[in-house]
Design an enzyme around this catalytic site. Structure first.
Site, PDB file in Angstrom:
ATOM      1  N   HIS A  39       0.844  -1.202   0.000  1.00  0.00           N
ATOM      2  CA  HIS A  39       0.000   0.000   0.000  1.00  0.00           C
ATOM      3  C   HIS A  39       0.879   1.253   0.000  1.00  0.00           C
ATOM      4  O   HIS A  39       1.241   1.789   1.039  1.00  0.00           O
ATOM      5  CB  HIS A  39      -0.893  -0.047   1.254  1.00  0.00           C
ATOM      6  CG  HIS A  39      -1.929   1.031   1.335  1.00  0.00           C
ATOM      7  ND1 HIS A  39      -2.921   1.015   2.293  1.00  0.00           N
ATOM      8  CD2 HIS A  39      -2.151   2.146   0.615  1.00  0.00           C
ATOM      9  CE1 HIS A  39      -3.689   2.073   2.150  1.00  0.00           C
ATOM     10  NE2 HIS A  39      -3.240   2.788   1.150  1.00  0.00           N
ATOM     11  N   HIS A  41       1.303   5.124  -2.168  1.00  0.00           N
ATOM     12  CA  HIS A  41       0.681   6.040  -3.129  1.00  0.00           C
ATOM     13  C   HIS A  41       1.721   7.006  -3.680  1.00  0.00           C
ATOM     14  O   HIS A  41       2.673   7.383  -2.992  1.00  0.00           O
ATOM     15  CB  HIS A  41      -0.420   6.874  -2.461  1.00  0.00           C
ATOM     16  CG  HIS A  41      -1.573   6.067  -1.962  1.00  0.00           C
ATOM     17  ND1 HIS A  41      -2.403   5.351  -2.792  1.00  0.00           N
ATOM     18  CD2 HIS A  41      -2.057   5.881  -0.694  1.00  0.00           C
ATOM     19  CE1 HIS A  41      -3.335   4.762  -2.061  1.00  0.00           C
ATOM     20  NE2 HIS A  41      -3.143   5.052  -0.793  1.00  0.00           N
ATOM     21  N   ARG A 103      -2.240   8.806  -5.907  1.00  0.00           N
ATOM     22  CA  ARG A 103      -2.663   9.394  -4.631  1.00  0.00           C
ATOM     23  C   ARG A 103      -4.157   9.138  -4.425  1.00  0.00           C
ATOM     24  O   ARG A 103      -4.982   9.478  -5.284  1.00  0.00           O
ATOM     25  CB  ARG A 103      -2.406  10.901  -4.670  1.00  0.00           C
ATOM     26  CG  ARG A 103      -2.754  11.641  -3.407  1.00  0.00           C
ATOM     27  CD  ARG A 103      -2.786  13.141  -3.665  1.00  0.00           C
ATOM     28  NE  ARG A 103      -1.476  13.735  -3.831  1.00  0.00           N
ATOM     29  CZ  ARG A 103      -0.779  14.313  -2.834  1.00  0.00           C
ATOM     30  NH1 ARG A 103      -1.301  14.383  -1.632  1.00  0.00           N
ATOM     31  NH2 ARG A 103       0.403  14.839  -3.073  1.00  0.00           N
ATOM     32  N   ALA A 104      -4.493   8.525  -3.278  1.00  0.00           N
ATOM     33  CA  ALA A 104      -5.890   8.123  -3.078  1.00  0.00           C
ATOM     34  C   ALA A 104      -6.801   9.333  -2.899  1.00  0.00           C
ATOM     35  O   ALA A 104      -7.880   9.407  -3.496  1.00  0.00           O
ATOM     36  CB  ALA A 104      -5.989   7.199  -1.868  1.00  0.00           C
ATOM     37  N   HIS A 210     -10.773   1.530  -1.122  1.00  0.00           N
ATOM     38  CA  HIS A 210     -10.106   2.756  -0.674  1.00  0.00           C
ATOM     39  C   HIS A 210     -10.888   3.979  -1.129  1.00  0.00           C
ATOM     40  O   HIS A 210     -11.024   4.217  -2.329  1.00  0.00           O
ATOM     41  CB  HIS A 210      -8.695   2.793  -1.262  1.00  0.00           C
ATOM     42  CG  HIS A 210      -7.732   3.631  -0.492  1.00  0.00           C
ATOM     43  ND1 HIS A 210      -8.031   4.916  -0.067  1.00  0.00           N
ATOM     44  CD2 HIS A 210      -6.470   3.383  -0.060  1.00  0.00           C
ATOM     45  CE1 HIS A 210      -6.989   5.409   0.587  1.00  0.00           C
ATOM     46  NE2 HIS A 210      -6.028   4.502   0.616  1.00  0.00           N
ATOM     47  N   TYR A 226     -11.597   7.929   5.856  1.00  0.00           N
ATOM     48  CA  TYR A 226     -10.877   6.676   5.566  1.00  0.00           C
ATOM     49  C   TYR A 226     -11.258   5.582   6.574  1.00  0.00           C
ATOM     50  O   TYR A 226     -11.588   4.462   6.211  1.00  0.00           O
ATOM     51  CB  TYR A 226      -9.354   6.887   5.621  1.00  0.00           C
ATOM     52  CG  TYR A 226      -8.728   7.503   4.380  1.00  0.00           C
ATOM     53  CD1 TYR A 226      -9.484   8.213   3.460  1.00  0.00           C
ATOM     54  CD2 TYR A 226      -7.363   7.380   4.143  1.00  0.00           C
ATOM     55  CE1 TYR A 226      -8.891   8.782   2.333  1.00  0.00           C
ATOM     56  CE2 TYR A 226      -6.766   7.937   3.021  1.00  0.00           C
ATOM     57  CZ  TYR A 226      -7.533   8.643   2.121  1.00  0.00           C
ATOM     58  OH  TYR A 226      -6.933   9.202   1.006  1.00  0.00           O
ATOM     59  N   HIS A 255      -5.640   0.315   6.045  1.00  0.00           N
ATOM     60  CA  HIS A 255      -5.568   1.012   7.341  1.00  0.00           C
ATOM     61  C   HIS A 255      -5.933   0.066   8.484  1.00  0.00           C
ATOM     62  O   HIS A 255      -6.683   0.436   9.392  1.00  0.00           O
ATOM     63  CB  HIS A 255      -6.475   2.254   7.337  1.00  0.00           C
ATOM     64  CG  HIS A 255      -6.420   3.002   6.023  1.00  0.00           C
ATOM     65  ND1 HIS A 255      -7.490   3.091   5.181  1.00  0.00           N
ATOM     66  CD2 HIS A 255      -5.393   3.630   5.397  1.00  0.00           C
ATOM     67  CE1 HIS A 255      -7.145   3.775   4.082  1.00  0.00           C
ATOM     68  NE2 HIS A 255      -5.878   4.107   4.195  1.00  0.00           N
ATOM     69  N   GLU A 316       1.551   2.573   3.684  1.00  0.00           N
ATOM     70  CA  GLU A 316       0.958   3.758   3.039  1.00  0.00           C
ATOM     71  C   GLU A 316       1.967   4.909   2.998  1.00  0.00           C
ATOM     72  O   GLU A 316       1.634   6.077   3.142  1.00  0.00           O
ATOM     73  CB  GLU A 316      -0.342   4.207   3.715  1.00  0.00           C
ATOM     74  CG  GLU A 316      -1.236   5.004   2.773  1.00  0.00           C
ATOM     75  CD  GLU A 316      -2.617   5.320   3.334  1.00  0.00           C
ATOM     76  OE1 GLU A 316      -2.759   5.362   4.558  1.00  0.00           O
ATOM     77  OE2 GLU A 316      -3.535   5.528   2.533  1.00  0.00           O
TER      78      GLU A 316
HETATM   79 ZN   LIG Z   1      -4.029   4.601   0.918  1.00  0.00          ZN
END
Ligand SMILES: [Zn+2]
Length: 373
Positions: A39, A41, A103-104, A210, A226, A255, A316
């Protein structure tokens, strides 16, 4: 075949050293354990990408400024430079490679139309593909879907297929709430999503559930939306027979699963009251949790509650929390440290850091991954 005398001698030397060590060759070959961060980004994009997006958004009001759907002009050196911080953290923290997606919070599915999302997703996915091509030892691609609120997810099938077949991406981020915090589309278990799931299964790639940025002021993107989305997605799955319909569909809840591990008793009880099978049977053949949990007690809880077969290492990085914890003097998102401190057995470590990700993302099919084995 062009094998030099020096190569032959080197191989022969290595073989005799192995034999002399008394350790079976098969065991030696197994010794190297990879650390796969599932995970990551692309949060350090060149400014040109942000300018493209801002212009794209401005064009929603004034179509005369609409940028060309062709990628913004970003050179290879710029791309390489932009991820130096990720490479530095990989070296310092001892991770071998990252599954890397756009990028989420920038996916912004709530902005504009399905066409806006389609153009934006193509641009972002292409940059990820270029980075994975430039730095094949460090990155493997995961994509962004061109979702749009109120639009059937069938419109994402083409981009999903393109990313997997043309780019070799090993998974995609799936936004359970393209409205950006207002949850206006049907739950993940609705037939609304089924055509897209059929394609995930056909391509044999997983979806990381996500969300993107919240435009609902009640939900802070990183701390509220999130976490709530991770928990909500799990509960949606719990109430359904989705995995009876799609026994091969695989989903990762990021997460650390939001609030789920902490409230595992509640979810077990809810399933029981609904006359559902135990969670292990109902969900854990298809649902996985990552380790983006940013303190030691949280990580301990995750591993106490969730079976190790369902946990994938992730940080992340570089992402939600960028600071250093003054209590430990280490980055909050240096999650490998917390797992190292758990003193897992060798088998469990290998599962969490390597083999679970290999299985869930079918990594052995990916050329960048095969460089490591
Ligand atoms: Zn993420």
């Amino acid at each position: 075949m062009d094998v030099s005398r020096r190569d032959l001698l080197r191989t022969a030397g290595a073989l005799s050293a192995l034999l002399a060590s008394g350790i079976p060759i098969a065991a030696k070959a197994q010794a190297k354990q990879l650390v796969i961060d599932c995970h990551g980004h692309y949060t350090t994009e060149p400014q040109e990408l942000n300018v493209f997006r801002q212009t794209q958004i401005a064009a929603l009001k004034d179509p005369s400024v609409k940028p060309s759907a062709a990628s913004p002009k970003i050179g290879d050196d710029q791309l390489r430079d932009s991820v130096q911080i990720q490479l530095k953290f990989q070296r310092e923290r001892g991770t071998d490679l990252a599954l890397f997606s756009p990028r989420a919070s920038g996916m912004g599915h709530h902005i504009g139309t399905a066409e806006t999302s389609a153009d934006w997703s193509r641009v972002c996915n292409e940059l990820i593909h270029r980075i994975c091509t430039l730095l094949p030892d460090n990155f493997i691609g995961v994509g962004q879907l061109p979702q749009s609120p109120g639009v059937k997810p069938d419109n994402c099938i083409e981009e999903l297929e393109r990313c997997v077949k043309s780019y070799g991406f090993v998974g995609m981020n799936l936004n359970p709430d393209p409205s950006g915090g207002y949850w206006r589309d049907p739950p993940l278990t609705d037939r609304w999503w089924y055509p897209l799931y059929e394609k995930f299964v056909e391509l044999d790639v997983p979806a990381m559930i996500h969300v993107s940025a919240s435009i609902n002021p009640n939900f802070n993107t990183l701390g509220g939306h999130y976490m709530a989305a991770d928990t909500t997605a799990f509960m949606q799955l719990l109430t359904s027979d989705l995995f009876k319909d799609f026994p091969k569909l695989r989903m990762i809840i990021p997460h650390g699963g939001g609030a789920v591990p902490f409230h595992w008793g509640r979810y077990r009880g809810l399933a029981q009251d609904m006359k559902k099978p135990p969670l292990e049977e109902l969900l854990l053949k298809n649902v996985y949790f990552d380790t983006c949990v940013y303190h030691q007690p949280g990580m301990e809880l995750l591993f106490k509650v969730i079976p190790v077969d369902n946990i994938l290492f992730a940080s992340e990085m570089v992402g939600a929390i960028r600071g250093v914890d003054p209590r430990t003097d280490h980055y909050y998102d240096d999650t490998k440290r917390y797992i190292d401190a758990l003193q897992l057995s060798e088998d469990d470590r290998r599962k969490v850091f390597e083999t679970n990700a290999r299985h869930v993302y079918r990594l052995d099919r990916n050329a960048n991954f095969r460089r490591h084995i």
